[in-house]
Design an enzyme around this catalytic site. Structure first.
Site, PDB file in Angstrom:
ATOM      1  N   GLU A  52       0.737  -1.290  -0.401  1.00 55.83           N
ATOM      2  CA  GLU A  52      -0.048  -0.512   0.245  1.00 55.83           C
ATOM      3  C   GLU A  52       0.614   0.951   0.146  1.00 55.83           C
ATOM      4  O   GLU A  52       1.630   1.036   0.662  1.00 55.83           O
ATOM      5  CB  GLU A  52      -1.065  -0.112   1.049  1.00 55.83           C
ATOM      6  CG  GLU A  52      -1.769   1.285   1.380  1.00 55.83           C
ATOM      7  CD  GLU A  52      -2.030   1.680   2.493  1.00 55.83           C
ATOM      8  OE1 GLU A  52      -2.932   2.326   3.053  1.00 55.83           O
ATOM      9  OE2 GLU A  52      -2.617   0.819   3.848  1.00 55.83           O
ATOM     10  N   ASP A 117      10.497   5.307  14.831  1.00 55.60           N
ATOM     11  CA  ASP A 117      10.161   6.686  14.765  1.00 55.60           C
ATOM     12  C   ASP A 117      10.724   7.458  16.621  1.00 55.60           C
ATOM     13  O   ASP A 117      10.421   7.002  17.408  1.00 55.60           O
ATOM     14  CB  ASP A 117       8.477   7.010  14.926  1.00 55.60           C
ATOM     15  CG  ASP A 117       8.534   9.040  14.377  1.00 55.60           C
ATOM     16  OD1 ASP A 117       9.533   9.424  14.229  1.00 55.60           O
ATOM     17  OD2 ASP A 117       7.517   9.027  14.531  1.00 55.60           O
ATOM     18  N   ASP A 119      11.277  11.148  17.615  1.00 48.85           N
ATOM     19  CA  ASP A 119      11.031  12.229  17.239  1.00 48.85           C
ATOM     20  C   ASP A 119      11.053  13.252  18.338  1.00 48.85           C
ATOM     21  O   ASP A 119      11.558  13.087  19.573  1.00 48.85           O
ATOM     22  CB  ASP A 119       8.815  12.734  17.189  1.00 48.85           C
ATOM     23  CG  ASP A 119       9.281  14.461  16.645  1.00 48.85           C
ATOM     24  OD1 ASP A 119       9.273  14.761  17.204  1.00 48.85           O
ATOM     25  OD2 ASP A 119       8.089  13.794  15.518  1.00 48.85           O
TER      26      ASP A 119
END
Length: 416
Positions: A52, A117, A119
């Site tokens: 996808e 991830d 951040d």
């Protein structure tokens, strides 16, 4: 540094995006990575058509469940849409573009890379040079030590070797793990992995957020190693550069992590007289107080507390929800960050301390380089446009990674 013309370029304009996707984006390398096999493998071994892709358009419309049979087909559609960014999802049991015609029970996420991830905004309670979306070379030190600790843990403790670190384009970094074993983990296994690696918990609130001991026992050996790595940079990053305890707010946060109430009280009284004294002085004064403790158990407890402080200030702060589920979408490498114009480039973890976000190529810089380079083929060799820009070393790195991810196709010999 980017040319002055970069200032006048809107990284979200249709013209800029179209030129970038047509001439610079590495669709071939992306296909090779996500297909995980030869470009012309048999249909049953090709994964790319079941992957996808989700697009954020320039009007903020969001298009999910796009899929393609090849990099050529994908490039045509991306150039038609000119999205401001796009994200990569999982490999599904059916082609995502056919989702509306497939029974819901027959459409499920089956495989995808394990992703992480980190951040910089999660470090706002402790960094002193920037806040929120801002980032500089100084506070990049938090990301650097996080990468070193996490990269080592994943390689040594899980045995994974196919790790791709990608700068997010502004204030963070993403990790893609493409080993076959990681690629095939189910959601429960991914959740267990991220929980095992998560040490900093409970959001961004101040106060103690490390809880990795059973009672007051020693740290597990894996976290001992992380502490040793952090300790090597703690003085430079936390005490000197960031000066995390150089204000009343900073040292009060430190005191809240000390379990010995009397010791904390003595330090508070001393520091309140010189609240702006440098962090390294306060840290040395705390160590002196600990060494002066007569009770053996009190000294041991404070030794544990100091290890926990190292972890709280410098251990990787993971966004666990990104990693737990196969159907989570993550921004693709080499996208343009719409705010900064910088490219989401891969980074060599062995040189993470040398990396400076301010030196990452911007789309304006790359287009100016294309204009300057023209179409020089004087040596008779054809080159892709990106090879004549500062994007080249990053795409070379990405192509090497994609080659390493290839799964060999074994054929059964039935000639007997």
């Amino acid at each position: 540094m980017a040319p002055s013309s970069d200032i006048d370029i809107d990284p979200t304009s249709e013209e800029v995006l179209l030129t970038f996707y047509r001439r610079l984006y590495p669709f071939k390398q992306l296909f090779k990575w996500l297909n995980r096999g030869p470009e012309r493998a048999e249909k049953e071994s090709r994964l790319f058509p079941y992957r996808e892709f989700a697009f954020t358009l320039r009007n903020d419309a969001y298009l999910r469940y796009n899929s393609y049979s090849s990099d050529v087909e994908m490039k045509k559609h991306v150039c038609l849409l000119t999205p401001s960014r796009f994200e990569i999802g999982p490999v599904y049991s059916a082609q995502p573009k056919d989702k509306k015609t497939v029974r819901p029970t027959h459409f499920r996420a089956e495989k995808r890379e394990v992703v992480f991830d980190i951040d910089m905004t999660d470090y706002d309670p402790i960094r002193t040079c920037c806040s929120e979306a801002d980032i500089c070379k100084r506070c990049w030190g938090f990301i650097a030590i996080a990468v070193e600790v996490l990269d080592t843990a994943i390689r040594d403790q899980f045995g994974y070797t196919k790790l791709l670190w990608v700068y997010s384009g502004r204030r963070g970094i993403h990790l893609w793990i493409s080993d076959k074993e990681a690629f095939e983990l189910n959601d429960d296994q991914r959740k267990a992995m991220v929980e095992y690696l998560t040490v900093i918990k409970n959001g961004k609130e101040p106060g103690k957020r490390v809880n990795v001991r059973f009672g007051m026992k020693d740290l597990p050996p894996t976290l001992k190693e992380a502490c040793q790595a952090i300790n090597q940079t703690f003085d430079d990053l936390i005490l000197q550069d960031q000066d995390c305890f150089g204000s009343q707010e900073g040292y009060e946060t430190l005191l809240s992590l000390i379990p010995d109430v009397k010791l904390a009280s003595r330090l508070r009284e001393k520091w309140s007289q010189k609240p702006d004294s440098p962090s390294y002085i306060k840290w040395d004064e705390m160590r002196t107080e600990i060494l002066a403790l007569k009770d053996k158990h009190a000294r041991q407890n404070m030794r544990y507390a100091m290890e926990d402080i190292l972890l709280q200030y410098a251990y990787p702060r993971l966004d666990a929800e990104v990693s737990k589920h196969r159907n989570h979408l993550l921004k693709a490498p080499f996208c343009i960050h719409p705010k900064t114009g910088r490219i989401c480039v891969p980074i060599d973890p062995n040189r993470i301390r040398e990396f400076d976000p301010a030196t990452v190529p911007t789309v304006g810089q790359l287009l100016a380089e294309l204009d300057t380079a023209g179409s020089d083929t004087s040596d008779g060799e054809h080159r892709d446009d990106w090879q004549r820009t500062s994007l080249k070393p990053y795409i070379d790195m990405f192509e090497e990674y994609a080659n390493n991810v290839q799964e060999k196709q074994t054929k059964i010999d039935l000639s007997w």
